[in-house]
Design an enzyme around this catalytic site. Structure first.
Site, short mmCIF file in Angstrom:
data_model
loop_
_atom_site.label_atom_id
_atom_site.label_comp_id
_atom_site.label_asym_id
_atom_site.label_seq_id
_atom_site.Cartn_x
_atom_site.Cartn_y
_atom_site.Cartn_z
N SER A 181 -27.56 -32.13 6.31
CA SER A 181 -28.63 -32.62 5.42
C SER A 181 -30.02 -32.55 6.03
O SER A 181 -31.01 -32.57 5.31
CB SER A 181 -28.33 -34.04 5.00
N HIS A 220 -23.42 -32.65 0.61
CA HIS A 220 -24.58 -31.83 0.24
C HIS A 220 -24.12 -30.42 -0.19
O HIS A 220 -24.83 -29.43 0.05
CB HIS A 220 -25.57 -31.76 1.39
N LYS A 244 -24.53 -38.13 -5.24
CA LYS A 244 -25.63 -37.16 -5.09
C LYS A 244 -25.60 -36.21 -6.31
O LYS A 244 -26.06 -36.60 -7.37
CB LYS A 244 -25.51 -36.42 -3.76
N1 PLP Z 1 -21.92 -37.81 4.40
C1 PLP Z 1 -23.11 -37.19 4.30
C2 PLP Z 1 -23.25 -35.83 4.90
C3 PLP Z 1 -24.19 -37.79 3.64
O1 PLP Z 1 -25.38 -37.19 3.57
C4 PLP Z 1 -24.00 -39.09 3.10
C5 PLP Z 1 -25.10 -39.80 2.40
O2 PLP Z 1 -26.20 -39.91 2.87
C6 PLP Z 1 -22.75 -39.70 3.22
C7 PLP Z 1 -21.73 -39.04 3.87
C8 PLP Z 1 -22.49 -41.05 2.63
O3 PLP Z 1 -22.33 -40.92 1.24
P1 PLP Z 1 -22.40 -42.19 0.29
O4 PLP Z 1 -23.84 -42.37 -0.07
O5 PLP Z 1 -21.52 -41.87 -0.86
O6 PLP Z 1 -21.88 -43.35 1.09
#
Ligand code: PLP
Length: 369
Positions: free
Chosen positions: A157, A185, A216
């Site tokens: 990200s 992502h 997302k």
């Molecule tokens: N994994 C990644 C790569 C993320 O970017 C995020 C969120 O920022 C998460 C996990 C966590 O997701 P959630 O918002 O559903 O807890």
């Protein structure tokens, strides 16, 4: 924000008509009318919430339907819902791996993967970011363990770069390891049908476990999941602590995600529209003289280097009606400060062009161009 999530915002400070370029709303489904309607219908029919964890009295037909739909979307055997992908990542490693096993993790993996790995007792190896030589060396070292799991973000990200899954899967095959990817992502928009990084790179049959978010691209409400082989999902239902000991997803949230998946399984027009806008932004910014990290991903980090420059430029962009955020150390390495721009299917070509124009003006003013 004083308005819904979307490309055009009203802000608390009085700003109106602000163009938003910092949401993970890649497909613009967070405020899609059909997604909102599905949430309202689920709320009315199934109530505000369950007041229960899943295994007591917190499983409604819509939870099972959504799990089935997620598995079908990813072409996997089964899926399990969590309150978030953070929870899915916190719950998987400890449930799956024992002190006899090993986990090999990319050094730039998301914080929730790192925390999930911290919770398990497996032997831990951290390989250099997307460095296949280093991964191979670590896999060799890890041959002494019972089971090996390679864990990586599908798309990272902060940089908008995509894990070399073909090479990772080849190494996994050679050294008898399983592959886990976090597709937060990627789900909904990478690959010809938006299935994710594994589809994009032609390794859907080689990646064993996928964790992803409903918060997302898939409507943006909340929730996460693991999808993969049925015995693994059965194991998680028995052992995964964030699943066992946390409240069920509220019906409205389930309704949003379910409708988002329906829309994506009907057509990939939304994902294609996002890809075209990403291409427009990346090529115009590069032509203007900026360096954009990553390739073909809607996360478009405008690389600036200096932390103060990133921060003052982001502020000046907002003064021109463009909402973007600067990132600097410790979120990204020292000397690699940037403004992260995120493109959405609901940006118009005019929105994209206005963003590029503002960057060009602000970049010239602050000496970044
Ligand atoms: N994994 C990644 C790569 C993320 O970017 C995020 C969120 O920022 C998460 C996990 C966590 O997701 P959630 O918002 O559903 O807890």
């Amino acid at each position: 924000l004083r308005s819904r999530q979307g490309p055009h915002l009203r802000l608390a400070g009085g700003g109106a008509g602000i163009i938003n370029f910092c949401a993970n709303n890649y497909l613009g489904l967070s405020s899609h009318p059909e997604v909102i309607r599905a949430a309202v219908e689920a709320l009315e029919k199934f109530g505000a919430g369950l007041s229960s964890v899943r295994f007591i009295c917190g499983t409604q037909s819509i939870h099972k339907d959504l799990e089935e739909k997620i598995a079908r979307f990813h072409q996997r055997e089964d899926a399990i819902l969590y309150a978030s992908c953070f929870d899915a990542n916190a719950g998987i490693f400890e449930a799956l791996l024992t002190p006899e096993d090993a986990v090999l993790s990319d050094e730039l993996n998301h914080a929730s993967i790192i925390d999930g790995i911290r919770l398990c007792k497996a032997n831990k190896y951290r390989y250099k970011h997307m460095d296949m030589q280093d991964l191979e060396a670590k896999l060799k070292e890890a041959q002494k363990h019972r089971l090996r799991l390679v864990a990586t973000d599908g798309a990272f990200s902060m940089d908008g770069d995509i894990a070399p899954l073909r090479e990772i899967c080849q190494l996994a095959q050679k050294y008898d390891a399983l592959v886990f990817i976090d597709e937060c992502h990627a789900t909904g928009f990478l690959g010809p049908n938006g299935r994710g990084t594994d589809e994009l790179l032609g390794v859907m049959d080689k990646v064993t476990i996928i964790n992803s978010t409903l918060g997302k691209a898939l409507g943006g409400a909340a929730g996460g999941y693991t999808t993969g082989p049925k015995p693994l999902i059965d194991l998680l239902r028995q052992r995964s602590r964030p699943y066992l000991f946390s409240n069920s997803l509220p019906p409205a949230v389930v309704g949003c995600a379910s409708k988002a998946l329906d829309l994506l399984m009907e057509s990939n027009a939304i994902a294609q529209s996002m890809a075209a806008k990403t291409q427009r932004f990346r090529s115009k910014m590069t032509a203007a003289g900026f360096t954009i990290s990553g390739k073909d991903h809607p996360i478009c980090p405008v690389m600036l280097g200096d932390a103060r420059l990133a921060s003052v430029m982001a502020e000046d962009m907002l003064n021109r009606g463009i909402y973007v955020i600067g990132f600097s150390y410790p979120v990204v390495p020292k000397g690699k400060a940037r403004i992260r721009v995120q493109i959405s299917a609901v940006h118009s070509d005019e929105d994209i062009d206005r963003c590029v124009e503002a960057f060009t003006e602000v970049g010239r003013k602050h000496g970044a161009l």
